[in-house]
Structure formats: C-alpha cells, structure tokens
Write a protein that holds these residues in place. Sequence first.
Motif, short mmCIF file in Angstrom:
data_model
loop_
_atom_site.label_atom_id
_atom_site.label_comp_id
_atom_site.label_asym_id
_atom_site.label_seq_id
_atom_site.Cartn_x
_atom_site.Cartn_y
_atom_site.Cartn_z
N ALA A 51 32.02 31.81 41.18
CA ALA A 51 32.46 32.86 40.15
C ALA A 51 34.16 32.42 39.74
CB ALA A 51 32.31 34.39 40.45
N GLY A 52 34.93 32.03 40.69
CA GLY A 52 36.28 31.83 40.02
C GLY A 52 36.94 32.42 39.14
N LEU A 53 36.47 33.61 39.57
CA LEU A 53 37.39 34.67 39.03
C LEU A 53 38.25 35.28 40.36
CD1 LEU A 53 34.56 36.97 36.53
CD2 LEU A 53 36.42 35.25 36.31
N SER A 54 39.20 36.45 39.87
CA SER A 54 39.74 36.55 41.39
C SER A 54 39.18 37.40 42.59
CB SER A 54 41.14 37.63 40.71
OG SER A 54 40.44 38.67 40.20
N GLN A 55 40.09 37.92 43.49
CA GLN A 55 39.02 38.30 44.29
C GLN A 55 38.73 40.33 44.32
OE1 GLN A 55 40.78 40.83 46.42
NE2 GLN A 55 38.33 40.65 48.11
N SER A 56 39.98 40.19 43.53
CA SER A 56 39.83 41.64 43.30
C SER A 56 38.58 41.83 42.05
CB SER A 56 40.74 42.54 43.10
OG SER A 56 41.78 41.84 42.04
N THR A 57 38.55 41.22 42.03
CA THR A 57 37.45 41.12 40.41
C THR A 57 35.88 41.12 40.74
OG1 THR A 57 38.92 40.43 39.04
CG2 THR A 57 36.53 40.06 38.63
N ILE A 58 35.49 40.25 41.88
CA ILE A 58 34.51 39.58 42.58
C ILE A 58 34.14 41.68 43.19
CG2 ILE A 58 33.16 38.24 43.90
CD1 ILE A 58 33.37 37.09 40.96
N SER A 59 35.22 41.35 44.09
CA SER A 59 35.16 42.48 45.43
C SER A 59 34.91 43.98 44.04
CB SER A 59 36.45 42.92 45.74
OG SER A 59 35.96 44.29 46.56
N GLU A 60 35.44 44.11 43.40
CA GLU A 60 34.79 45.57 42.01
C GLU A 60 33.25 45.00 41.57
OE1 GLU A 60 36.05 48.23 41.24
OE2 GLU A 60 35.71 48.94 39.21
N TYR A 61 33.24 43.85 41.21
CA TYR A 61 31.86 44.03 40.77
C TYR A 61 31.14 43.67 41.35
CZ TYR A 61 33.14 41.95 35.89
OH TYR A 61 34.02 40.98 35.34
N LEU A 62 30.63 43.08 42.81
CA LEU A 62 29.87 43.91 43.95
C LEU A 62 29.55 45.39 43.98
CD1 LEU A 62 31.19 40.74 45.61
CD2 LEU A 62 28.49 41.36 44.58
N SER A 63 30.68 45.50 43.92
CA SER A 63 30.42 47.17 44.17
C SER A 63 30.19 47.78 43.13
CB SER A 63 31.73 47.72 44.97
OG SER A 63 32.97 48.39 43.55
N ILE A 64 30.19 47.74 41.64
CA ILE A 64 29.56 48.34 40.63
C ILE A 64 28.38 47.73 40.92
CG2 ILE A 64 29.32 47.86 38.09
CD1 ILE A 64 32.39 47.04 37.96
#
Lengths: 100, 100
Positions: A51-64
């Motif tokens: 995805a090329g976004l930050s680790q925190s962002t992807i972690s957040e997205y996955l939990s959404i």
Amino acid sequence: MDQVEIFKALSNKTRLQILNWLKEPALNFPDQPNADFENVGVCVGQIQNKAGLSQSTISEYLSILQRADLVSSTRVGQWTYYKRNKEGIKQLSKIINSEL
Amino acid sequence: MDQVEIFKALSNKTRLQILNWLKEPALNFPDQPNADFENVGVCVGQIQNKAGLSQSTISEYLSILQRADLVSSTRVGQWTYYKRNKEGIKQLSKIINSEL
DNA sequence: AATATATATCGACTTTTCCCGATATACCAA
DNA sequence: TTGGTATATCGGGAAAAGTCGATATATATT
C-alpha cells in the motif's frame, strides 16, 4: 453491524484496494513467507509494503475493515494475519439487493 | 464512476434512508400530489419533510446520490423529481460481487 | 534479561464531511 | 412585472476522517 460503518469502511481507495488484494492473496503477496493464505491470510507488513502508507495507518485501516466485518484476523506469533471475511461481504451484498 | 464516490454517497444514514424510501415511493410518500412515482419519482420537498433536515442539506444529498448514479432526476415545472437509478444500483452490486 | 521485530495505540495536524441559514435561480400565477 | 413557491448554490462552523511520527505492547531470539 451498522450499515453506515460498512460503507464508510469502503469509502477509501486504499481500503478498497486491500480488500481487492485479499481476494487473490497468492497473486498479490508472492513475497509472504507464510503462504498459507486460505487459512491465515496476509500479515500487516506485507499489506503495508504494497500500500505504501505508514505502518500505523495500515494497522488502523485493517481494524476499520475488521470492525465492518469485511476482514478477520488471526495472531500467530508476532504476526497478525488478515483475510477476507466471506460472510460479511455476503451480508453486504444482501443489503444492497434488499434495501437499496 | 469512481467507486470511492459511490461508497461515500452511501456513508450517511439519511442518504441511505432516502434510497430505501425511493424503493417504495407509493408507500413512503403518500402525500405527494403527483403520484406518478414510476416515471418521475418524488420531489425534493417531500423527501425533505420525511428526512427532517434542512432544504439545502437534502438538495445537496440528492445531488451527491445523483453524482454516484444512484438516483436520477427530472425537472417538471418548479419541481425536481428524484427516483432510484436501477442501472447504477445494479452496477454497484456487480462491483461488490466482482471486486470485494 | 536484553534486544529485535511486528503490530497496535496515541497525539497532532490537515482535509473532508455534516449540516445549517442566507441568498440566488427557475418557474408559475396574477 | 410583481410576487410566490421549489430547488440549487454559497459560506461557514463543528465534527469526523486521513495520515503521520512517536511510543507502547506482544512475541521471539539470544
């Protein structure tokens, strides 16, 4: 599950991509060491790389996505694997056909 | 049409309700003078009454739904009638089944 | 126990969405 | 042409979402 939350989860290009990638994990994540895609899924780091976004962002997205019942996760050692939640997606399809 | 825009249009309780109301116009808008629901649809004022939000908000919401191809509109005199866009909704169903 | 790695959570800042009232525009009727 | 009604557009303030870097937590390795 709140329908609005489901559609919000889908209102983002990256999150849609992730869901789409998880439809063909073997194809989209050839580098993953643990290739037992069907049973466990894909780990966060692999998804983040792609995805090329930050680790925190992807972690957040996955939990959404998970809160919307669109994916599910399994922890194995230090990795968390995410995969498509067939049941939730079927539910969504049902909503579209019956209420929209 | 951008998929994200479609899901954004659906990410709001009132807009989802409107779409749902438009599925059964005769049932949901018994007070509308022009009752030719199938051909023209329901006018903005009727939708506004039922939704209980301001005129400007509902007008805006309807155009968001229209941009997402989920409804279509016809102007007749001073009224604008909105109805469900079957084709657009079918497209959405297709997206869900093929990409998610 | 110390260190390394993977993921989750926190705090902050920016951009977008929600929703309103005010105003503009389009059409109708007198 | 003047006024009335329906809808659209504009400007704005509050709330939510997007995204990051820093930090916390969980697990594995040595």
